[in-house]
Design a protein around this motif. Structure first.
Motif, PDB file in Angstrom:
ATOM      1  N   GLY A  24       0.776  -1.235   0.000  1.00 31.33           N
ATOM      2  CA  GLY A  24       0.000   0.000   0.000  1.00 31.33           C
ATOM      3  C   GLY A  24       0.801   1.274   0.000  1.00 31.33           C
ATOM      4  N   LYS A  25       2.022   1.255  -0.530  1.00 35.90           N
ATOM      5  CA  LYS A  25       2.866   2.443  -0.538  1.00 35.90           C
ATOM      6  C   LYS A  25       3.066   2.951  -1.959  1.00 35.90           C
ATOM      7  CE  LYS A  25       5.207   1.310   3.699  1.00 35.90           C
ATOM      8  NZ  LYS A  25       6.456   1.359   4.426  1.00 35.90           N
ATOM      9  N   ILE A  26       3.342   4.251  -2.072  1.00 36.73           N
ATOM     10  CA  ILE A  26       3.603   4.880  -3.369  1.00 36.73           C
ATOM     11  C   ILE A  26       4.923   5.643  -3.318  1.00 36.73           C
ATOM     12  CG2 ILE A  26       1.170   5.157  -3.973  1.00 36.73           C
ATOM     13  CD1 ILE A  26       1.576   8.184  -3.182  1.00 36.73           C
ATOM     14  N   PRO A  27       5.532   5.858  -4.469  1.00 35.62           N
ATOM     15  CA  PRO A  27       6.705   6.742  -4.506  1.00 35.62           C
ATOM     16  C   PRO A  27       6.215   8.185  -4.410  1.00 35.62           C
ATOM     17  CG  PRO A  27       6.181   5.991  -6.707  1.00 35.62           C
ATOM     18  CD  PRO A  27       5.238   5.281  -5.770  1.00 35.62           C
ATOM     19  N   VAL A  28       6.947   9.031  -3.714  1.00 38.47           N
ATOM     20  CA  VAL A  28       6.503  10.415  -3.573  1.00 38.47           C
ATOM     21  C   VAL A  28       7.373  11.400  -4.340  1.00 38.47           C
ATOM     22  CG1 VAL A  28       5.357  10.098  -1.358  1.00 38.47           C
ATOM     23  CG2 VAL A  28       7.786  10.714  -1.416  1.00 38.47           C
ATOM     24  N   ALA A  53      10.951  17.999  -2.499  1.00 39.21           N
ATOM     25  CA  ALA A  53      11.412  18.671  -3.713  1.00 39.21           C
ATOM     26  C   ALA A  53      10.422  19.688  -4.262  1.00 39.21           C
ATOM     27  CB  ALA A  53      11.739  17.635  -4.787  1.00 39.21           C
ATOM     28  N   THR A  54       9.132  19.523  -3.967  1.00 34.87           N
ATOM     29  CA  THR A  54       8.137  20.438  -4.516  1.00 34.87           C
ATOM     30  C   THR A  54       7.213  20.945  -3.413  1.00 34.87           C
ATOM     31  OG1 THR A  54       6.448  18.764  -4.968  1.00 34.87           O
ATOM     32  CG2 THR A  54       8.129  19.129  -6.680  1.00 34.87           C
ATOM     33  N   THR A  55       6.565  22.052  -3.692  1.00 33.30           N
ATOM     34  CA  THR A  55       5.594  22.591  -2.738  1.00 33.30           C
ATOM     35  C   THR A  55       4.437  21.615  -2.544  1.00 33.30           C
ATOM     36  OG1 THR A  55       6.171  24.852  -3.316  1.00 33.30           O
ATOM     37  CG2 THR A  55       4.040  24.520  -2.264  1.00 33.30           C
ATOM     38  N   GLY A  56       3.991  20.964  -3.618  1.00 34.82           N
ATOM     39  CA  GLY A  56       2.903  19.985  -3.509  1.00 34.82           C
ATOM     40  C   GLY A  56       3.259  18.843  -2.570  1.00 34.82           C
TER      41      GLY A  56
END
Length: 126
Positions: A24-28, A53-56
């Motif tokens: 249940g994990k994703i790369p961010v 790395a990003t504001t999102g």
């Protein structure tokens, strides 16, 4: 890899159409690491500064209990004394302090600044 087990991470993953990886994990995306061997607030301690790395990413991390759990777990497992989560605001969230999970901020009621926070850490043997 971060668990997709709260609204913040589900919302973050949705526009990317990422399939959930194992467990249940994703790369961010990229998380940058800066290592300082002696912090300016407490020279007896090293500092590991992880930056989204990003504001999102940063906004999702700020809202996500799953992300807090990842970094708090890393801090605890490595014997770290403090875990502070950067936010897109003037305050930072303290997630781990002196062996205990916490939900305080710096600056905040208990700690006016990082110097006050570092003063709460145990003294280091020379």
């Amino acid at each position: 890899m971060v668990g997709v087990d709260d609204d913040a991470m589900r919302e973050f993953a949705q526009p990317h159409d990422w399939e959930r990886a194992e467990r249940g994990k994703i790369p961010v995306g990229y998380v940058y690491l800066t290592v300082r061997c002696a912090t300016r607030w407490h020279p007896g301690y090293a500092s590991l500064d992880f930056t989204a790395a990003t504001t999102g990413m940063s906004l999702a991390f700020e809202r996500s209990a799953s992300v807090r759990a990842v970094f708090t777990g890393l801090t605890a497992a490595s014997g770290g004394v403090c875990c502070v989560l950067d936010t897109e605001e003037a305050t930072r969230q303290i997630c781990w302090l002196n062996g205990e999970p916490t939900r305080e901020t710096v600056p905040g009621c208990r700690f006016a600044d990082y110097r006050a926070l570092a003063a709460s850490w145990p003294a280091q043997e020379p």
